[in-house]
Design an enzyme around this catalytic site. Structure first.
Site, PDB file in Angstrom:
ATOM      1  N   CYS A  89      44.988  37.912  37.795  1.00 17.17           N
ATOM      2  CA  CYS A  89      44.019  36.825  37.697  1.00 17.17           C
ATOM      3  C   CYS A  89      44.773  35.506  37.613  1.00 17.17           C
ATOM      4  O   CYS A  89      45.760  35.401  36.873  1.00 17.17           O
ATOM      5  CB  CYS A  89      43.150  37.030  36.455  1.00 17.17           C
ATOM      6  SG  CYS A  89      41.899  35.752  36.218  1.00 17.17           S
ATOM      7  N   HIS A 131      35.352  40.998  40.507  1.00 13.58           N
ATOM      8  CA  HIS A 131      36.176  40.176  39.625  1.00 13.58           C
ATOM      9  C   HIS A 131      35.543  38.792  39.422  1.00 13.58           C
ATOM     10  O   HIS A 131      35.456  38.307  38.289  1.00 13.58           O
ATOM     11  CB  HIS A 131      37.573  40.047  40.248  1.00 13.58           C
ATOM     12  CG  HIS A 131      38.551  39.252  39.454  1.00 13.58           C
ATOM     13  ND1 HIS A 131      39.544  39.836  38.701  1.00 13.58           N
ATOM     14  CD2 HIS A 131      38.718  37.919  39.306  1.00 13.58           C
ATOM     15  CE1 HIS A 131      40.273  38.897  38.130  1.00 13.58           C
ATOM     16  NE2 HIS A 131      39.787  37.714  38.477  1.00 13.58           N
ATOM     17  N   GLU A 132      35.103  38.162  40.517  1.00 12.54           N
ATOM     18  CA  GLU A 132      34.556  36.805  40.405  1.00 12.54           C
ATOM     19  C   GLU A 132      33.200  36.797  39.699  1.00 12.54           C
ATOM     20  O   GLU A 132      32.929  35.897  38.899  1.00 12.54           O
ATOM     21  CB  GLU A 132      34.458  36.151  41.784  1.00 12.54           C
ATOM     22  CG  GLU A 132      35.789  36.009  42.520  1.00 12.54           C
ATOM     23  CD  GLU A 132      36.925  35.419  41.695  1.00 12.54           C
ATOM     24  OE1 GLU A 132      36.684  34.518  40.858  1.00 12.54           O
ATOM     25  OE2 GLU A 132      38.062  35.855  41.889  1.00 12.54           O
ATOM     26  N   HIS A 135      33.845  36.889  36.099  1.00 10.07           N
ATOM     27  CA  HIS A 135      34.169  35.551  35.581  1.00 10.07           C
ATOM     28  C   HIS A 135      32.894  34.780  35.262  1.00 10.07           C
ATOM     29  O   HIS A 135      32.794  34.153  34.201  1.00 10.07           O
ATOM     30  CB  HIS A 135      34.973  34.745  36.604  1.00 10.07           C
ATOM     31  CG  HIS A 135      36.449  34.897  36.500  1.00 10.07           C
ATOM     32  ND1 HIS A 135      37.163  34.611  35.361  1.00 10.07           N
ATOM     33  CD2 HIS A 135      37.358  35.296  37.415  1.00 10.07           C
ATOM     34  CE1 HIS A 135      38.445  34.824  35.572  1.00 10.07           C
ATOM     35  NE2 HIS A 135      38.588  35.254  36.814  1.00 10.07           N
TER      36      HIS A 135
END
Length: 163
Positions: A89, A131-132, A135
């Site tokens: 990351c 992953h995004e 976030h």
């Protein structure tokens, strides 16, 4: 617009769920331009708005030569059993750990004109989408590590030169 500095582990914006984008205005257009500039740098598969300090649901991606963005994204479908894949990351530099991710994912959202956007794929793209969106939900990939690996990651972060 220039690429923006990436916020690092410890910055509260990274652990705060992002707000939905209610109105697409000049500020959101500027954010998308910054996200696209920020993700275009080599070695970057995705950048969430929170990683550049903006608490809104938007991210950009750059996988296999395809660069794009999604506003108000959500993962609507995953396929396959989760597999351990090495993940890093930009907000946690220099660390890579195996994380369980589905091998295929589909994200839906809208573009700057409010039209529906669908991004789907396997491999790195599936991993980047998951992953995004994590976030934007206020989660880091470190939150997905087992207890022992997370303890090791925290130690390595404390010892790092950037923390």
């Amino acid at each position: 617009m220039p690429e923006r500095p990436i916020r690092l582990f410890g910055d509260p914006v990274l652990k705060t769920p992002s707000a939905p984008i209610e109105n697409i205005d000049d500020g959101v257009r500027s954010l998308v331009a910054d996200l696209l500039d920020s993700v275009a740098l080599p070695g970057r598969a995705g950048v969430a708005a929170s990683q550049i300090g903006v608490n809104l649901r938007a991210f950009s991606y750059n996988v296999d030569g395809k660069i794009g963005y999604v506003l108000n994204p959500r993962i609507v479908e995953v396929r396959g059993d989760p597999e351990l894949v090495d993940e890093g990351c930009l907000s946690v530099p220099e660390l890579w750990y195996p994380v369980l991710r589905h091998p295929w994912a589909r994200a839906e959202g809208v573009d700057l004109d409010g039209r529906p956007v669908v991004v789907e794929g396997s491999g790195v793209l599936a991993q980047a989408l998951q992953h995004e969106v994590d976030h934007l939900d206020g989660k880091l990939y470190l939150d997905r590590l087992d207890k022992d690996r997370r303890r090791e990651a925290m130690r390595r972060i404390r010892e790092s030169r950037w923390f």
